[in-house]
Design a protein around this motif. Sequence first.
Motif, mmCIF file in Angstrom:
data_model
loop_
_atom_site.group_PDB
_atom_site.id
_atom_site.type_symbol
_atom_site.label_atom_id
_atom_site.label_comp_id
_atom_site.label_asym_id
_atom_site.label_seq_id
_atom_site.Cartn_x
_atom_site.Cartn_y
_atom_site.Cartn_z
ATOM 1 N N ASN A 113 0.766 -1.046 0.077
ATOM 2 C CA ASN A 113 0.396 0.119 -0.055
ATOM 3 C C ASN A 113 0.919 1.203 0.097
ATOM 4 O OD1 ASN A 113 -2.798 -0.996 0.624
ATOM 5 N ND2 ASN A 113 -1.751 -1.903 1.976
ATOM 6 N N ASP A 114 1.475 1.699 -0.955
ATOM 7 C CA ASP A 114 2.351 2.877 -1.140
ATOM 8 C C ASP A 114 1.241 3.904 -1.654
ATOM 9 O OD1 ASP A 114 3.995 4.832 -1.917
ATOM 10 O OD2 ASP A 114 5.240 3.696 -3.340
ATOM 11 N N LYS A 145 6.587 -4.651 1.898
ATOM 12 C CA LYS A 145 6.161 -3.627 2.992
ATOM 13 C C LYS A 145 4.712 -3.583 3.043
ATOM 14 C CE LYS A 145 10.128 -0.612 3.100
ATOM 15 N NZ LYS A 145 10.352 0.899 2.912
ATOM 16 N N VAL A 146 4.047 -3.981 4.026
ATOM 17 C CA VAL A 146 2.465 -3.668 4.334
ATOM 18 C C VAL A 146 2.115 -2.766 5.101
ATOM 19 C CG1 VAL A 146 2.417 -6.137 3.682
ATOM 20 C CG2 VAL A 146 2.406 -5.696 5.993
ATOM 21 N N LEU A 147 0.883 -2.162 5.050
ATOM 22 C CA LEU A 147 0.474 -1.370 5.862
ATOM 23 C C LEU A 147 0.053 -1.784 7.474
ATOM 24 C CD1 LEU A 147 -0.673 1.844 5.817
ATOM 25 C CD2 LEU A 147 -2.849 0.927 5.230
ATOM 26 N N GLY A 148 -0.238 -3.120 7.541
ATOM 27 C CA GLY A 148 -0.272 -3.553 9.017
ATOM 28 C C GLY A 148 -1.766 -3.394 9.443
ATOM 29 N N TYR A 182 -0.116 -11.984 8.074
ATOM 30 C CA TYR A 182 -0.008 -10.737 7.057
ATOM 31 C C TYR A 182 1.128 -10.814 6.266
ATOM 32 C CZ TYR A 182 3.769 -8.971 10.205
ATOM 33 O OH TYR A 182 4.887 -9.014 10.723
ATOM 34 N N GLY A 183 2.008 -11.817 6.155
ATOM 35 C CA GLY A 183 3.027 -11.984 5.384
ATOM 36 C C GLY A 183 2.839 -13.068 4.567
ATOM 37 N N LEU A 184 3.416 -14.460 4.980
ATOM 38 C CA LEU A 184 3.356 -15.438 4.070
ATOM 39 C C LEU A 184 2.675 -16.604 4.756
ATOM 40 C CD1 LEU A 184 4.915 -17.191 1.802
ATOM 41 C CD2 LEU A 184 6.571 -17.792 3.549
ATOM 42 N N TYR A 185 1.621 -17.090 3.991
ATOM 43 C CA TYR A 185 0.678 -18.177 4.296
ATOM 44 C C TYR A 185 0.956 -19.392 3.162
ATOM 45 C CZ TYR A 185 -3.315 -21.157 5.189
ATOM 46 O OH TYR A 185 -4.057 -22.175 5.443
ATOM 47 N N GLU A 241 3.862 -1.669 8.698
ATOM 48 C CA GLU A 241 4.023 -0.212 8.813
ATOM 49 C C GLU A 241 3.361 0.365 10.275
ATOM 50 O OE1 GLU A 241 2.715 3.961 6.928
ATOM 51 O OE2 GLU A 241 3.488 2.093 5.589
ATOM 52 N N ASN A 242 2.294 -0.599 10.487
ATOM 53 C CA ASN A 242 1.397 -0.410 11.437
ATOM 54 C C ASN A 242 1.387 -1.713 12.575
ATOM 55 O OD1 ASN A 242 0.610 2.696 11.259
ATOM 56 N ND2 ASN A 242 -0.136 1.655 9.339
ATOM 57 N N PRO A 243 1.114 -1.581 13.859
ATOM 58 C CA PRO A 243 1.117 -2.961 14.726
ATOM 59 C C PRO A 243 0.128 -3.570 14.035
ATOM 60 C CG PRO A 243 1.330 -0.839 16.116
ATOM 61 C CD PRO A 243 1.183 -0.339 14.573
#
Length: 268
Positions: A151-152, A201-204, A231-234, A251-253
């Motif tokens: 999410n840029d 990179k993800v927004l989180g 949120y990363g790899l499934y 980027e966020n918790p």
Amino acid sequence: LYINSHIDGISPDCCEDVVISDCIIKTGDDALVFKTSCFDNNKIRDCQRITVTNCILSSRANAIKFGTESAGDFKYINVSNCVILNTQHSGIAIESVDGANIYGINISDISMSNVANPLFIYLSNRLRAPEGAVVGSISDVNVTNIYADVNDRKFKSIDSWYPDIQPGSDYGTNRSYPSIIMSTDENNRIKNLSLTNVSIKVLGGGKLSDGVEFPDSKSYPECSSFKLPCYGLYVKNVDGLNLVNFRCEAENPDERERIICENSLINN
């Protein structure tokens, strides 16, 4: 190539010995999609010996996709040096749902920005193919040197890039799927995959309360059909995933796990 409707950009269907290079494609459906549809009284043909390089792709669906029409095999296909921007679903989707055997696939040096799901690899049994078709396979897929900013926000929203297209009901409504999904059901196995030098990179901001959902095996396959607690790899039902220098930063918790591996073997 700009197509402001729900039409694919370039679709090599049952093709062989093809080179696609130096293209800029922005479209309302898949930008570049390999297919193996049934033609000539259900005769099955393969998609093979294809090179794609030096392209810029943007899509309201998937930027680079194998399938969904996948009655014949996909083999010996190389994709390199491409930029993927503002894509609603997957940057790269590799799907065998109609009996295809997918192998000998090399994907390298890809940069993505504002892409909901960088990589989706899925094996299932829709089997929209001639009578007697069986579930296919996915093996020997190498993915190297991938950078993705999911999410840029420096880029415009996806809807603003496609003002002439009415959004579908599933577009952008499910942000809980992981950045990379590799999955098949308990009756099948995906084999011999490699992820090397992958940075995402993800927004989180995901919550465990977002829930868990899996698609029906006969439904149309899409990364947005999944809701998963990472949120990363499934990874599910994969034999032999070689994982080297994989990074995923939120980027966020985020309450969800970074990596979930179910009934799979990962080498790292």
